[in-house]
Scaffold this motif. Sequence first.
Motif, PDB file in Angstrom:
ATOM      1  N   GLY A  38      10.534  25.252  39.125  1.00 24.94           N
ATOM      2  CA  GLY A  38      10.708  25.845  40.450  1.00 24.94           C
ATOM      3  C   GLY A  38       9.816  27.025  40.766  1.00 24.94           C
ATOM      4  N   LEU A  39       9.371  27.745  39.742  1.00 24.91           N
ATOM      5  CA  LEU A  39       8.554  28.935  40.005  1.00 24.91           C
ATOM      6  C   LEU A  39       7.101  28.535  40.262  1.00 24.91           C
ATOM      7  N   GLN A  45       7.363  30.678  33.592  1.00 25.43           N
ATOM      8  CA  GLN A  45       7.783  29.272  33.513  1.00 25.43           C
ATOM      9  C   GLN A  45       6.546  28.354  33.447  1.00 25.43           C
ATOM     10  N   ASP A  77      16.054  22.824  41.798  1.00 23.02           N
ATOM     11  CA  ASP A  77      16.631  22.492  40.482  1.00 23.02           C
ATOM     12  C   ASP A  77      17.608  21.312  40.590  1.00 23.02           C
ATOM     13  N   VAL A  93      12.467  22.107  33.809  1.00 19.41           N
ATOM     14  CA  VAL A  93      13.108  23.310  33.282  1.00 19.41           C
ATOM     15  C   VAL A  93      13.682  24.041  34.484  1.00 19.41           C
ATOM     16  N   SER A  95      17.357  26.760  35.786  1.00 17.83           N
ATOM     17  CA  SER A  95      18.485  27.606  35.406  1.00 17.83           C
ATOM     18  C   SER A  95      19.671  26.783  34.927  1.00 17.83           C
ATOM     19  N   ARG A 153      19.133  39.948  34.779  1.00 13.22           N
ATOM     20  CA  ARG A 153      18.954  39.939  36.233  1.00 13.22           C
ATOM     21  C   ARG A 153      19.184  41.325  36.840  1.00 13.22           C
ATOM     22  N   ARG A 174      21.739  36.607  48.476  1.00 13.25           N
ATOM     23  CA  ARG A 174      21.592  35.238  47.994  1.00 13.25           C
ATOM     24  C   ARG A 174      22.022  35.167  46.533  1.00 13.25           C
ATOM     25  N   MET A 176      22.843  32.246  43.102  1.00 12.23           N
ATOM     26  CA  MET A 176      22.659  30.876  42.627  1.00 12.23           C
ATOM     27  C   MET A 176      23.909  30.076  42.967  1.00 12.23           C
ATOM     28  N   GLU A 213      19.081  38.528  43.403  1.00 11.05           N
ATOM     29  CA  GLU A 213      19.038  39.105  42.059  1.00 11.05           C
ATOM     30  C   GLU A 213      18.333  38.124  41.125  1.00 11.05           C
ATOM     31  N   ASN A 214      17.394  38.658  40.356  1.00 12.16           N
ATOM     32  CA  ASN A 214      16.589  37.867  39.417  1.00 12.16           C
ATOM     33  C   ASN A 214      15.922  38.813  38.429  1.00 12.16           C
ATOM     34  N   THR A 218      10.408  37.372  37.747  1.00 12.79           N
ATOM     35  CA  THR A 218      10.439  36.496  38.924  1.00 12.79           C
ATOM     36  C   THR A 218      10.205  37.283  40.212  1.00 12.79           C
ATOM     37  N   TRP A 241      17.138  29.663  30.874  1.00 11.88           N
ATOM     38  CA  TRP A 241      16.633  28.422  31.445  1.00 11.88           C
ATOM     39  C   TRP A 241      16.899  27.353  30.397  1.00 11.88           C
TER      40      TRP A 241
HETATM   41  C1  TF8 Z   1      17.340  31.498  40.539  1.00  9.76           C
HETATM   42  C2  TF8 Z   1      16.809  31.327  39.148  1.00  9.76           C
HETATM   43  C3  TF8 Z   1      15.413  30.672  39.254  1.00  9.76           C
HETATM   44  C4  TF8 Z   1      15.366  29.386  38.469  1.00  9.76           C
HETATM   45  C5  TF8 Z   1      14.013  28.680  38.531  1.00  9.76           C
HETATM   46  C6  TF8 Z   1      13.669  28.141  39.886  1.00  9.76           C
HETATM   47  O1  TF8 Z   1      17.503  32.618  41.003  1.00  9.76           O
HETATM   48  O2  TF8 Z   1      16.773  32.526  38.469  1.00  9.76           O
HETATM   49  O3  TF8 Z   1      14.444  31.477  38.717  1.00  9.76           O
HETATM   50  O4  TF8 Z   1      16.371  28.530  38.870  1.00  9.76           O
HETATM   51  O5  TF8 Z   1      14.023  27.670  37.607  1.00  9.76           O
HETATM   52  O6  TF8 Z   1      17.597  30.487  41.173  1.00  9.76           O
END
Ligand code: TF8
Length: 338
Positions: A38-39, A45, A77, A93, A95, A153, A174, A176, A213-214, A218, A241
């Motif tokens: 995703g990144l 990643q 994902d 790969v 989360s 995070r 936002r 997950m 939050e990340n 990222t 991950w």
């Molecule tokens: C999120 C995760 C993302 C991952 C990545 C796309 O915030 O931390 O970094 O899912 O694989 O969604």
Amino acid sequence: MRIKFTLCALAVAAVASTTAGLAQAQDFKPRIVRFGFGLVDDSNQGRAVRMFAKEVEKATGGKMKVRAIGNASLGSDTQMQQALIGGAQEMMVGSTATLVGLVPEMGIWDTPFLFSSAKEADTVLDGAEGDKVKAKLEAKGMVGLVYWENGFRNLTNSKRPVTKVEDLNDVKLRVMQNNVFLDSFKALGANAVPLPFSELFTALETRAVDGQENPYNTVLSSKFYEVQKYLTVTNHVYSPWIVTVSKKWWDQLTPAEKKVLQDAAVKSRDFERQDTREEAAKALADLKAKGMQVNELAPAEVTRMRDKLTSVNANIAKSVGQSTWDDVNAAVQKARAA
Ligand code: TF8
């Protein structure tokens, strides 16, 4: 006569040991492996997926070609998970958090403050408890190979510096897409909005949401600093991950092919964790240089946040099952004492 016999026996032994031990190029069929993530390509990643690709190509004499496909070009994902299950994509790969809908036990890793160091996370994720949770994927059509580090995070937003829990009250944040994250940030008083990562930058840019939050890595690689002014050091949870394979495809592979993927996955894990940690150690300074305003929480506020967050633990235990909860927490305590 005697010498001849010995040489002959040695030759037989040598042939036997190569066929049993080292895989040969002829053991591998030409295969294309679509490995989605995703990144962006230029992220921890992306670097680790490309490292994995090189390892696999080297070990198969170029027979197995791994295509690293980033930027969520193959989907978010959860979309990629469905493609793996259906057999339309070979690897990804992402989360562990986005797998909770399929494997509730994965939610254990989203427990706020479960791990207090990367060392604890490595020990538990690579140990028996990490394996048990990972093994649950098979019944759902995926094979889990290894856990990589996403990381601890931290909170960013475009409204104000968060110095106390109450500062989150009117922040649209936002999270997950799972109940542990939703419940956690609701418990902190934020207006928690679940969104796939692939939609996050635009949502921040258009102010559809105020924050996210990340890990630092990222925030840097996804250029969130362009649309987020404030960063609060919270380290509220460690995110893994997980590298997964389509079970439909995996079941067609020879033992030699499976071993190549497994071995390369372990190498990529070690590479990825080191790379991520080195990048994270520098990332905060980079983010400040890009103009982000960074603040830490006063110790009393850390305690208040921790108390509010641990109120979700009972629900997590219920959804992952009491035995998963107990076993993982015991493994964390053991790792902490070591
Ligand atoms: C999120 C995760 C993302 C991952 C990545 C796309 O915030 O931390 O970094 O899912 O694989 O969604």
